[in-house]
Design a protein around this motif. Structure first.
Motif, PDB file in Angstrom:
ATOM      1  N   ASN A   1       0.824  -1.209   0.000  1.00  0.00           N
ATOM      2  CA  ASN A   1       0.000   0.000   0.000  1.00  0.00           C
ATOM      3  C   ASN A   1       0.857   1.258   0.000  1.00  0.00           C
ATOM      4  O   ASN A   1       0.549   2.245  -0.678  1.00  0.00           O
TER       5      ASN A   1
ATOM      6  N   ARG B   1       1.225   4.113  -3.215  1.00  0.00           N
ATOM      7  CA  ARG B   1       1.148   5.564  -3.036  1.00  0.00           C
ATOM      8  C   ARG B   1       2.402   6.246  -3.575  1.00  0.00           C
ATOM      9  O   ARG B   1       2.334   7.267  -4.266  1.00  0.00           O
TER      10      ARG B   1
ATOM     11  N   GLU C   1      -4.524  -5.420  -7.034  1.00  0.00           N
ATOM     12  CA  GLU C   1      -5.660  -4.975  -6.231  1.00  0.00           C
ATOM     13  C   GLU C   1      -5.336  -3.631  -5.588  1.00  0.00           C
ATOM     14  O   GLU C   1      -4.661  -3.555  -4.566  1.00  0.00           O
ATOM     15  N   ILE C   2      -5.824  -2.562  -6.234  1.00  0.00           N
ATOM     16  CA  ILE C   2      -5.650  -1.229  -5.658  1.00  0.00           C
ATOM     17  C   ILE C   2      -7.034  -0.629  -5.462  1.00  0.00           C
ATOM     18  O   ILE C   2      -8.026  -1.080  -6.036  1.00  0.00           O
ATOM     19  N   THR C   3      -7.108   0.402  -4.627  1.00  0.00           N
ATOM     20  CA  THR C   3      -8.407   1.012  -4.340  1.00  0.00           C
ATOM     21  C   THR C   3      -8.908   1.771  -5.569  1.00  0.00           C
ATOM     22  O   THR C   3      -8.125   2.186  -6.436  1.00  0.00           O
ATOM     23  N   SER C   4     -10.201   1.964  -5.650  1.00  0.00           N
ATOM     24  CA  SER C   4     -10.788   2.715  -6.765  1.00  0.00           C
ATOM     25  C   SER C   4     -10.289   4.159  -6.756  1.00  0.00           C
ATOM     26  O   SER C   4     -10.167   4.793  -7.815  1.00  0.00           O
ATOM     27  N   GLU C   5      -9.972   4.674  -5.536  1.00  0.00           N
ATOM     28  CA  GLU C   5      -9.456   6.036  -5.443  1.00  0.00           C
ATOM     29  C   GLU C   5      -8.092   6.147  -6.123  1.00  0.00           C
ATOM     30  O   GLU C   5      -7.834   7.097  -6.878  1.00  0.00           O
ATOM     31  N   LEU C   6      -7.201   5.178  -5.847  1.00  0.00           N
ATOM     32  CA  LEU C   6      -5.883   5.197  -6.482  1.00  0.00           C
ATOM     33  C   LEU C   6      -6.004   5.013  -7.989  1.00  0.00           C
ATOM     34  O   LEU C   6      -5.307   5.667  -8.774  1.00  0.00           O
ATOM     35  N   GLU C   7      -6.879   4.098  -8.403  1.00  0.00           N
ATOM     36  CA  GLU C   7      -7.078   3.869  -9.837  1.00  0.00           C
ATOM     37  C   GLU C   7      -7.559   5.143 -10.515  1.00  0.00           C
ATOM     38  O   GLU C   7      -7.053   5.521 -11.587  1.00  0.00           O
TER      39      GLU C   7
END
Length: 573
Positions: free
Chosen positions: A166, A170, A200-206
């Protein structure tokens, strides 16, 4: 060891490769071998498999020849690992700690038991790659920064370090965003490694990654149109990622919007000589997202761009003088007062040898001649200037085709002068030449009238008629060669009947080289039906010929083929 270590700790970081050159003055110092080796290893790029050091290694040799590799397996000993272990513990420099720790982890599998708990050094490598990334953003070590964070990602992923992943995600995005728009090899990697690899990354990061690329593309397009800068490659680089992303998400409207944006950039470009290339790139973008409805429209634009470029081209020529007296002696060697002998000599002399041409290519390479041309693609174009095929001169077949074109071009004037000499000395015409050529055992007797008609056109300098008459005649004659071997000249068609085999099928017969020589087979392919060669048969047969193709030089190539047929002898069995 103390001197080298102290020097390295105080040395500003300018890329790992610079460490090797910086410490060469310490070659006589203790442990220089291990210190130098630590910075001479290369690292594999994203597209490579791990190097086989007996393990799948991130680090690969500094050089590798047939009989020599450095560093080799014997160099990577337990003592070297223990030295790097000590250096990773005593160093305060994150660049160095990451390197030493990664070396220990990477090669610990070669010497199990040499390093206690090597896992610790994998974690230490990750942590210091992250520290390294913190210090290096916006410095001239951007490429090292990118490689460091990607290596940290690979290590953390392989060791299932979720919390560290994670942090790395970032950091990757921060590094990516800090890169300059024009450096397309440095930005966009967070998309490739995270979204492209389905991590698997968060939708925010994507969303942040996609928004960042969209903003770059907007800036680049604005700069291209308003400031007349050349940002096309960077625009295409960004849009290629975005269109694939939106295609995968099923957002076709967004895909088409982006493709329209880049097409507007191309349409407004003042660099007309680059439009053909750019429209081709646009076509690739459409095909990458499986959209083919616009093919005809874009291909038409490619064609128009090519025509505009051709109109701006200027003809260039090279003149080479030769000794006239020596040239006359050479020409006269082909006149022996025995016409049949002279025709056979002429036919044989101008069949290019595959082996000789390959030897010329190799000799030039050894001298370093033409190496630069092997790094770029050579495009063959049709009468409209449209590309029909690409030659990769690092490939043997393509390089041979390119060399054959040079060889045949050089030989053309020699053949013309020798044949004219024979025409004058023997007072040749369609009757006496046809009478001799028709004795060839491979010619079909009922087709002799076609031969005479074609020869008459040649002697009357009616090369359009000559080439149109003789190309089908040559194909029919070669089909007869197959018939004379006892093989079938027909093949099944889809309608329940049979079709006569055509030139491509004839010259593809694997046994043909044993009957008429591999040089002749390749020469005939090159002249008549190979896109990488002259391809005369196909160009003429399909109505693609420009009037300029019906010239004396091409007529002489066809005439040379008829002379080659005169070389054939019929043998039993």
């Amino acid at each position: 060891m103390i001197d080298i270590a102290k020097y390295l700790e105080e040395l500003p970081f300018e890329g790992y490769f610079n460490y090797d050159s910086k410490i060469r003055e310490f070659q006589e110092k203790e442990n220089y071998k291990f210190e130098g080796m630590a910075f001479q290893f290369l690292t594999k790029n994203d597209m490579e498999e791990g190097y086989d050091y007996g393990i799948s290694s991130y680090f690969k040799p500094y050089y590798e020849f047939a009989d020599s590799v450095y560093p080799n397996l014997s160099d990577i000993c337990c003592e070297a690992l223990q030295y790097w272990q000590i250096r990773s513990e005593e160093s305060n420099n994150p660049y160095l700690i990451a390197r030493y720790s990664d070396l220990v982890w990477n090669f610990s599998k070669l010497h199990r038991g040499c390093i206690a708990n090597p896992f610790v050094y994998a974690i230490k490598a990750i942590d210091n790659y992250l520290l390294f990334s913190n210090e290096s953003i916006n410095r001239r070590t951007d490429l090292d920064t990118k490689h460091a964070i990607i290596r940290a990602l690979i290590l953390a992923k392989s060791l299932n370090q979720r919390e560290k992943l994670n942090t790395i995600f970032r950091k990757m995005i921060d590094i990516d965003n800090a890169m300059e728009d024009k450096f397309i090899g440095l930005w966009g990697f967070s998309y490739d490694k995270l979204i492209g690899n389905n991590l698997e990354i968060t939708s925010e990061l994507e969303g942040e990654i996609i928004t960042s690329i969209l903003e770059r593309v907007d800036r680049l397009i604005y700069d291209e149109l308003e400031n007349k800068t050349d940002n096309f490659h960077a625009i295409e680089y960004g849009i290629s990622k975005l269109t694939k992303y939106y295609c995968k998400m099923g957002q076709t409207n967004e895909v088409l919007r982006l493709l329209t944006l880049i097409e507007d950039v191309i349409n407004k470009s003042e660099q007309s000589h680059l439009k053909e290339f750019r429209y081709n790139k646009l076509l690739d973008l459409y095909h990458a997202v499986q959209i083919h409805e616009d093919d005809n429209r874009i291909i038409r634009k490619i064609s128009e761009s090519v025509q505009n470029s051709i109109e701006r081209m200027k003809e260039t020529s090279i003149t080479q003088s030769i000794d006239r007296e020596k040239y006359e002696i050479y020409i006269n060697n082909f006149y022996t007062q025995d016409l049949e002998l002279d025709l056979r000599m002429l036919a044989l002399r101008f069949i290019p040898s595959i082996d000789d041409n390959l030897r010329m290519i190799e000799e030039r390479r050894k001298k370093g001649i033409g190496l630069l041309s092997e790094l770029v693609s050579h495009v063959k174009i049709n009468k409209d200037g449209m590309p029909i095929t690409t030659l990769d001169l690092s490939n043997e077949y393509d390089s041979l085709a390119n060399q054959f074109e040079i060889t045949i071009g050089v030989q053309s004037s020699f053949f013309n002068d020798i044949f004219n000499k024979l025409i004058q000395e023997y007072n040749l015409n369609e009757i006496n030449l046809g009478g001799i050529l028709s004795t060839s055992p491979i010619l079909i007797e009922e087709n002799h009238s076609i031969l005479y008609s074609g020869l008459k056109s040649y002697f009357n300098e009616e090369y359009i008629s000559f080439i149109h008459i003789m190309i089908p005649y040559i194909e029919s004659t070669l089909r007869n060669v197959i018939h004379l071997t006892g093989d079938s000249i027909y093949k099944l068609n889809k309608n329940g009947g049979y079709d006569a085999i055509l030139l491509g099928d004839i010259l593809a017969k694997d046994y043909l080289e044993n009957i008429i020589n591999k040089d002749i087979v390749y020469y005939l392919k090159f002249i008549y039906n190979d896109k990488k060669g002259y391809n005369i048969r196909n160009i003429v047969a399909h109505g693609l010929a420009h009037p300029s193709i019906f010239n004396k030089a091409n007529a002489d190539l066809v005439m040379h083929t008829l002379l080659i047929f005169f070389l054939f002898n019929k043998t039993e069995n």
